[in-house]
Scaffold this motif. Structure first.
Motif, PDB file in Angstrom:
ATOM      1  N   HIS A 248       0.814  -1.213   0.000  1.00 21.32           N
ATOM      2  CA  HIS A 248       0.000   0.000   0.000  1.00 21.32           C
ATOM      3  C   HIS A 248       0.852   1.270   0.000  1.00 21.32           C
ATOM      4  O   HIS A 248       0.533   2.239  -0.705  1.00 21.32           O
ATOM      5  CB  HIS A 248      -0.963  -0.010   1.187  1.00 21.32           C
ATOM      6  CG  HIS A 248      -2.109  -0.964   1.016  1.00 21.32           C
ATOM      7  ND1 HIS A 248      -2.098  -2.253   1.492  1.00 21.32           N
ATOM      8  CD2 HIS A 248      -3.305  -0.822   0.375  1.00 21.32           C
ATOM      9  CE1 HIS A 248      -3.227  -2.855   1.182  1.00 21.32           C
ATOM     10  NE2 HIS A 248      -3.977  -2.017   0.501  1.00 21.32           N
ATOM     11  N   VAL A 249       1.928   1.281   0.776  1.00 23.02           N
ATOM     12  CA  VAL A 249       2.820   2.450   0.760  1.00 23.02           C
ATOM     13  C   VAL A 249       3.437   2.614  -0.624  1.00 23.02           C
ATOM     14  O   VAL A 249       3.469   3.713  -1.190  1.00 23.02           O
ATOM     15  CB  VAL A 249       3.925   2.312   1.830  1.00 23.02           C
ATOM     16  CG1 VAL A 249       4.981   3.406   1.649  1.00 23.02           C
ATOM     17  CG2 VAL A 249       3.329   2.393   3.223  1.00 23.02           C
ATOM     18  N   GLY A 250       3.914   1.503  -1.183  1.00 24.04           N
ATOM     19  CA  GLY A 250       4.537   1.561  -2.505  1.00 24.04           C
ATOM     20  C   GLY A 250       3.572   1.969  -3.591  1.00 24.04           C
ATOM     21  O   GLY A 250       3.896   2.804  -4.444  1.00 24.04           O
TER      22      GLY A 250
ATOM     23  N   ALA B 243       6.233  -1.732  -3.566  1.00 20.68           N
ATOM     24  CA  ALA B 243       5.020  -2.413  -4.035  1.00 20.68           C
ATOM     25  C   ALA B 243       5.335  -3.835  -4.481  1.00 20.68           C
ATOM     26  O   ALA B 243       4.557  -4.766  -4.235  1.00 20.68           O
ATOM     27  CB  ALA B 243       4.388  -1.629  -5.187  1.00 20.68           C
ATOM     28  N   LEU B 244       6.487  -4.019  -5.120  1.00 23.21           N
ATOM     29  CA  LEU B 244       6.884  -5.351  -5.577  1.00 23.21           C
ATOM     30  C   LEU B 244       7.135  -6.287  -4.399  1.00 23.21           C
ATOM     31  O   LEU B 244       6.666  -7.437  -4.398  1.00 23.21           O
ATOM     32  CB  LEU B 244       8.149  -5.255  -6.434  1.00 23.21           C
ATOM     33  CG  LEU B 244       8.732  -6.595  -6.922  1.00 23.21           C
ATOM     34  CD1 LEU B 244       7.731  -7.323  -7.809  1.00 23.21           C
ATOM     35  CD2 LEU B 244      10.046  -6.368  -7.658  1.00 23.21           C
TER      36      LEU B 244
ATOM     37  N   LEU C  15      -1.435  -8.079 -10.636  1.00 25.41           N
ATOM     38  CA  LEU C  15      -0.759  -6.936 -10.028  1.00 25.41           C
ATOM     39  C   LEU C  15       0.745  -7.140 -10.004  1.00 25.41           C
ATOM     40  O   LEU C  15       1.519  -6.209 -10.245  1.00 25.41           O
ATOM     41  CB  LEU C  15      -1.282  -6.706  -8.605  1.00 25.41           C
ATOM     42  CG  LEU C  15      -2.697  -6.145  -8.492  1.00 25.41           C
ATOM     43  CD1 LEU C  15      -3.135  -6.102  -7.032  1.00 25.41           C
ATOM     44  CD2 LEU C  15      -2.772  -4.742  -9.097  1.00 25.41           C
ATOM     45  N   LEU C  16       1.157  -8.358  -9.732  1.00 19.68           N
ATOM     46  CA  LEU C  16       2.587  -8.675  -9.708  1.00 19.68           C
ATOM     47  C   LEU C  16       3.201  -8.452 -11.091  1.00 19.68           C
ATOM     48  O   LEU C  16       4.283  -7.849 -11.214  1.00 19.68           O
ATOM     49  CB  LEU C  16       2.781 -10.125  -9.263  1.00 19.68           C
ATOM     50  CG  LEU C  16       4.201 -10.568  -8.878  1.00 19.68           C
ATOM     51  CD1 LEU C  16       4.748  -9.704  -7.764  1.00 19.68           C
ATOM     52  CD2 LEU C  16       4.195 -12.030  -8.465  1.00 19.68           C
ATOM     53  N   ILE C  17       2.517  -8.895 -12.131  1.00 20.89           N
ATOM     54  CA  ILE C  17       3.015  -8.733 -13.505  1.00 20.89           C
ATOM     55  C   ILE C  17       3.103  -7.259 -13.878  1.00 20.89           C
ATOM     56  O   ILE C  17       4.107  -6.805 -14.467  1.00 20.89           O
ATOM     57  CB  ILE C  17       2.110  -9.487 -14.495  1.00 20.89           C
ATOM     58  CG1 ILE C  17       2.248 -10.996 -14.292  1.00 20.89           C
ATOM     59  CG2 ILE C  17       2.440  -9.106 -15.934  1.00 20.89           C
ATOM     60  CD1 ILE C  17       1.271 -11.814 -15.105  1.00 20.89           C
ATOM     61  N   ILE C  18       2.070  -6.490 -13.532  1.00 12.13           N
ATOM     62  CA  ILE C  18       2.051  -5.065 -13.886  1.00 12.13           C
ATOM     63  C   ILE C  18       3.166  -4.305 -13.180  1.00 12.13           C
ATOM     64  O   ILE C  18       3.827  -3.434 -13.774  1.00 12.13           O
ATOM     65  CB  ILE C  18       0.675  -4.454 -13.544  1.00 12.13           C
ATOM     66  CG1 ILE C  18      -0.381  -5.005 -14.500  1.00 12.13           C
ATOM     67  CG2 ILE C  18       0.721  -2.934 -13.632  1.00 12.13           C
ATOM     68  CD1 ILE C  18      -1.782  -4.639 -14.131  1.00 12.13           C
ATOM     69  N   ILE C  19       3.409  -4.626 -11.920  1.00 12.06           N
ATOM     70  CA  ILE C  19       4.487  -3.958 -11.175  1.00 12.06           C
ATOM     71  C   ILE C  19       5.843  -4.299 -11.781  1.00 12.06           C
ATOM     72  O   ILE C  19       6.702  -3.419 -11.952  1.00 12.06           O
ATOM     73  CB  ILE C  19       4.434  -4.349  -9.688  1.00 12.06           C
ATOM     74  CG1 ILE C  19       3.157  -3.809  -9.039  1.00 12.06           C
ATOM     75  CG2 ILE C  19       5.664  -3.810  -8.947  1.00 12.06           C
ATOM     76  CD1 ILE C  19       2.910  -4.347  -7.637  1.00 12.06           C
ATOM     77  N   ILE C  20       6.050  -5.566 -12.123  1.00  8.43           N
ATOM     78  CA  ILE C  20       7.312  -5.986 -12.740  1.00  8.43           C
ATOM     79  C   ILE C  20       7.498  -5.301 -14.095  1.00  8.43           C
ATOM     80  O   ILE C  20       8.601  -4.839 -14.425  1.00  8.43           O
ATOM     81  CB  ILE C  20       7.355  -7.518 -12.894  1.00  8.43           C
ATOM     82  CG1 ILE C  20       7.435  -8.179 -11.511  1.00  8.43           C
ATOM     83  CG2 ILE C  20       8.534  -7.947 -13.755  1.00  8.43           C
ATOM     84  CD1 ILE C  20       7.324  -9.697 -11.546  1.00  8.43           C
TER      85      ILE C  20
END
Length: 229
Positions: A57-59, A103-104, A135-140
């Motif tokens: 959430h912070v990230g 976030a990652l 979400l993991l894919i989008i952040i990466i």
């Protein structure tokens, strides 16, 4: 030369996803308000949930405001303020990198928790699992676009095409030609990011809008210890 697929992706597709986001959210709250609150798995496992949630959430808040600045602050404004392009990009890399990394880390913890903890996994829906992985894919993709493109294509400046296209969406005149020369990693990040917006109302993510405002005016709950007989 016409680019019908590119035209559709960068002219029609964004509005399909944003329309789904807006109208889907309205319908979800209007007709299915009881389904908005996400099921909590805190009682099943708390330690990784708390750590992952804080990091994520912070990230993601840092990343969100970074995207807002990157899209809605035109290059001419920072040029007028005397901010060199190199300084702007260095600040964006540091702030965006820290936010994206947080976030990652959070998403890795939460995804590992959801798939590895038997009780949490058994109570998860298919939608929950897809949301975590998406979400993991989008952040990466976002971190890869930021650092890999910066290292391999230092001449690319997203503020001269991608940001302009993003602003054009809000006055309904997106020029898809601006996106043709954008690196593939940035395109993928934008494409899947829009997909998240499109499916947002139909997943547990919609609980982000369910702010517990009523708790501000609610009276305190008083708990008293049962007297010993």
């Amino acid at each position: 030369m016409a680019h019908p697929v590119q035209w559709f992706i960068w002219t029609v597709y964004p509005y399909l996803m944003l329309g789904s986001f807006i109208f889907g959210t309205i319908i979800r709250f209007a007709f299915y308000p009881a389904s908005v609150t996400a099921k909590s798995s805190e009682l099943l496992e708390k330690r990784r949930l708390m750590r992952g949630s804080i990091f994520f959430h912070v990230g993601i808040i840092m990343v969100f405001f970074g995207h807002i600045v990157g899209i809605f602050i035109p290059k001419v404004w920072t040029d007028a303020l005397g901010i060199p392009n190199e300084v702007y990009h260095m600040f964006a890399l540091v702030a965006g990198g820290l936010g994206g990394l947080a976030a990652l880390i959070g998403m890795l913890i939460l995804t590992y928790r959801r798939f590895s903890d038997v009780r949490v996994h058994m109570t998860s829906t298919l939608s929950d699992l897809i949301v975590n992985v998406s979400l993991l894919i989008i952040i990466i993709l976002g971190l890869s676009a930021t650092f890999i493109v910066s290292a391999t294509q230092p001449e690319f400046n997203y503020r001269e095409n991608l940001s302009i296209w993003g602003r054009q969406l809000f006055y309904f005149r997106p020029n898809y030609l601006l996106m043709l020369n954008v690196p593939l990693l940035f395109k993928a990040h934008v494409f899947f990011g829009l997909a998240i917006f499109g499916f947002f109302p139909y997943t547990r993510l919609v609980h982000a809008f369910a702010l517990p405002i009523r708790y501000i005016k609610r009276r305190y709950l008083v708990y008293r210890k049962r007297p010993q007989l």
